[in-house]
Scaffold this motif. Structure first.
Motif, PDB file in Angstrom:
ATOM      1  N   UNK A  11     -28.706 -33.065   1.385  1.00  0.00           N
ATOM      2  CA  UNK A  11     -28.349 -31.618   1.677  1.00  0.00           C
ATOM      3  C   UNK A  11     -26.633 -31.760   1.936  1.00  0.00           C
ATOM      4  N   UNK A  12     -26.117 -30.770   1.784  1.00  0.00           N
ATOM      5  CA  UNK A  12     -24.614 -30.770   2.115  1.00  0.00           C
ATOM      6  C   UNK A  12     -24.302 -30.023   3.214  1.00  0.00           C
ATOM      7  N   UNK A  13     -22.866 -29.869   3.275  1.00  0.00           N
ATOM      8  CA  UNK A  13     -22.347 -29.193   4.477  1.00  0.00           C
ATOM      9  C   UNK A  13     -22.544 -27.806   4.363  1.00  0.00           C
ATOM     10  N   UNK A  14     -22.805 -27.302   3.197  1.00  0.00           N
ATOM     11  CA  UNK A  14     -22.844 -25.684   2.849  1.00  0.00           C
ATOM     12  C   UNK A  14     -23.718 -25.295   1.892  1.00  0.00           C
ATOM     13  N   UNK A  15     -24.162 -24.169   1.904  1.00  0.00           N
ATOM     14  CA  UNK A  15     -25.266 -23.755   1.281  1.00  0.00           C
ATOM     15  C   UNK A  15     -25.024 -22.233   0.904  1.00  0.00           C
ATOM     16  N   UNK A  16     -25.590 -21.529  -0.278  1.00  0.00           N
ATOM     17  CA  UNK A  16     -25.669 -20.270  -0.427  1.00  0.00           C
ATOM     18  C   UNK A  16     -26.823 -19.669   0.292  1.00  0.00           C
ATOM     19  N   UNK A  17     -26.505 -18.389   1.090  1.00  0.00           N
ATOM     20  CA  UNK A  17     -27.480 -17.806   1.871  1.00  0.00           C
ATOM     21  C   UNK A  17     -28.799 -17.556   1.244  1.00  0.00           C
ATOM     22  N   UNK A  40     -29.229  -5.324   3.526  1.00  0.00           N
ATOM     23  CA  UNK A  40     -28.438  -4.943   4.722  1.00  0.00           C
ATOM     24  C   UNK A  40     -29.584  -5.624   5.919  1.00  0.00           C
ATOM     25  N   UNK A  41     -30.402  -6.143   5.416  1.00  0.00           N
ATOM     26  CA  UNK A  41     -31.461  -6.743   6.366  1.00  0.00           C
ATOM     27  C   UNK A  41     -31.138  -8.030   6.923  1.00  0.00           C
ATOM     28  N   UNK A  42     -30.078  -8.863   6.390  1.00  0.00           N
ATOM     29  CA  UNK A  42     -29.715 -10.017   6.769  1.00  0.00           C
ATOM     30  C   UNK A  42     -28.098 -10.063   7.259  1.00  0.00           C
ATOM     31  N   UNK A  43     -27.959 -10.512   8.357  1.00  0.00           N
ATOM     32  CA  UNK A  43     -26.753 -10.637   9.220  1.00  0.00           C
ATOM     33  C   UNK A  43     -26.296 -11.954   9.775  1.00  0.00           C
ATOM     34  N   UNK A  44     -25.122 -12.058   9.825  1.00  0.00           N
ATOM     35  CA  UNK A  44     -24.408 -13.259  10.511  1.00  0.00           C
ATOM     36  C   UNK A  44     -23.484 -12.792  11.353  1.00  0.00           C
ATOM     37  N   UNK A  45     -23.451 -13.091  12.747  1.00  0.00           N
ATOM     38  CA  UNK A  45     -22.341 -12.605  13.580  1.00  0.00           C
ATOM     39  C   UNK A  45     -22.454 -10.889  13.613  1.00  0.00           C
ATOM     40  N   UNK A  46     -23.433 -10.283  13.569  1.00  0.00           N
ATOM     41  CA  UNK A  46     -23.600  -8.711  13.403  1.00  0.00           C
ATOM     42  C   UNK A  46     -22.834  -7.977  12.274  1.00  0.00           C
ATOM     43  N   UNK A  47     -22.642  -8.697  11.085  1.00  0.00           N
ATOM     44  CA  UNK A  47     -22.215  -8.112   9.996  1.00  0.00           C
ATOM     45  C   UNK A  47     -22.908  -8.584   8.897  1.00  0.00           C
ATOM     46  N   UNK A  48     -23.353  -7.573   8.075  1.00  0.00           N
ATOM     47  CA  UNK A  48     -24.153  -7.773   6.845  1.00  0.00           C
ATOM     48  C   UNK A  48     -23.568  -8.714   5.731  1.00  0.00           C
ATOM     49  N   UNK A  49     -24.286  -9.605   5.141  1.00  0.00           N
ATOM     50  CA  UNK A  49     -23.575 -10.339   4.102  1.00  0.00           C
ATOM     51  C   UNK A  49     -24.198 -10.347   2.891  1.00  0.00           C
ATOM     52  N   UNK A  50     -23.748 -10.972   1.840  1.00  0.00           N
ATOM     53  CA  UNK A  50     -24.235 -11.002   0.405  1.00  0.00           C
ATOM     54  C   UNK A  50     -24.995 -12.000   0.377  1.00  0.00           C
ATOM     55  N   UNK A  51     -25.602 -12.122  -0.755  1.00  0.00           N
ATOM     56  CA  UNK A  51     -26.583 -13.326  -1.025  1.00  0.00           C
ATOM     57  C   UNK A  51     -25.664 -14.604  -1.282  1.00  0.00           C
ATOM     58  N   UNK A  52     -24.467 -14.367  -1.875  1.00  0.00           N
ATOM     59  CA  UNK A  52     -23.737 -15.535  -2.220  1.00  0.00           C
ATOM     60  C   UNK A  52     -22.722 -16.099  -1.036  1.00  0.00           C
ATOM     61  N   UNK A  53     -23.270 -15.392   0.120  1.00  0.00           N
ATOM     62  CA  UNK A  53     -22.361 -15.923   1.332  1.00  0.00           C
ATOM     63  C   UNK A  53     -22.442 -17.676   1.526  1.00  0.00           C
ATOM     64  N   UNK A  54     -21.527 -18.306   1.886  1.00  0.00           N
ATOM     65  CA  UNK A  54     -21.762 -19.602   2.284  1.00  0.00           C
ATOM     66  C   UNK A  54     -22.027 -19.612   3.688  1.00  0.00           C
ATOM     67  N   UNK A  55     -23.105 -20.612   4.060  1.00  0.00           N
ATOM     68  CA  UNK A  55     -23.449 -20.806   5.383  1.00  0.00           C
ATOM     69  C   UNK A  55     -23.056 -22.327   5.753  1.00  0.00           C
ATOM     70  N   UNK A  56     -22.965 -22.763   6.976  1.00  0.00           N
ATOM     71  CA  UNK A  56     -23.024 -24.055   7.446  1.00  0.00           C
ATOM     72  C   UNK A  56     -23.762 -24.363   8.816  1.00  0.00           C
TER      73      UNK A  56
END
Length: 153
Positions: A11-17, A40-56
Motif C-alpha cells: 500500500x502507498x502513502x495516499x489513496x483515492x477516497x 455529500x454523505x462523506x466528509x473529511x474535516x467537516x467538508x464534503x469531498x469528491x470521490x477522487x479526493x486523496x486521503x492519507x
C-alpha cells in the motif's frame, strides 16, 4: 505454537477516497462509495469531498448512513480490497457511542411497536377492503335473483 500474522498487501502513502471506502469494506461497491461522496454523505474535516479526493494515514472520514454517522481513522491507504480479517489494520472505528445509541433506538422503535393500521395492510385487512370496494361499486351489499323478477309483474 506461533500465532499467524496477517499482512496487508503493498500500500502507498495516499489513496483515492472512493477506492479506499470500497477496499476497506465500508461500501459494497466502488460505485456506491462514489455516489455517497457525490451526494455529500462523506466528509473529511467537516467538508464534503469528491470521490477522487486523496486521503492519507491519520485522516478521519465521516460517513453518513442514516440514521447515524460513522467515523473512521485511516491507518493504511489501500486501493485493493482486502479480507475482513485485515480490516483492523486498515482503519480504526472512532464513531461516538452516542451514534450507536441512536442506531439502537431506531432499531427498537422500528416494526416492533408499529401501531395497528399503520404500514402495509394485513391479508385480513386487504380482504375487508376488497369486500368494501366491491359493495360500493355495485351499490348494494347482497342481492337476490328474485328481486330482478319483480319488475316483470
Amino acid at each position: 505454537m506461533a500465532e499467524k500474522v496477517l499482512k496487508l498487501p503493498k500500500y502507498g502513502e495516499s489513496a483515492r477516497l472512493d477506492k479506499w471506502l470500497w477496499a476497506a469494506r465500508i461500501f459494497k461497491t466502488r460505485s456506491l462509495a462514489a455516489d455517497a461522496c457525490k451526494n455529500g454523505r462523506v466528509t473529511i474535516g467537516g467538508t464534503t469531498v469528491k470521490p477522487s479526493h486523496t486521503i492519507k494515514a491519520g485522516d478521519v472520514i465521516n460517513v453518513r448512513k442514516p440514521p447515524i454517522t460513522y467515523s473512521f481513522k485511516v491507518l493504511a491507504c489501500i486501493e485493493t480490497r482486502v479480507g475482513a480479517k485485515l480490516i483492523p489494520q486498515v482503519y480504526e472505528n472512532v464513531t461516538e457511542k452516542k451514534q450507536y445509541e441512536i442506531l439502537e433506538m431506531s432499531r427498537i422503535s422500528g416494526f416492533v411497536d408499529r401501531q395497528r393500521g399503520t404500514g402495509r395492510p394485513t391479508k385480513k385487512d386487504r380482504r375487508q377492503m376488497d369486500d368494501f370496494t366491491e359493495a360500493a361499486m355495485f351499490g348494494f351489499d347482497d342481492y337476490d335473483d328474485d328481486d330482478w323478477d319483480d319488475d316483470d309483474e
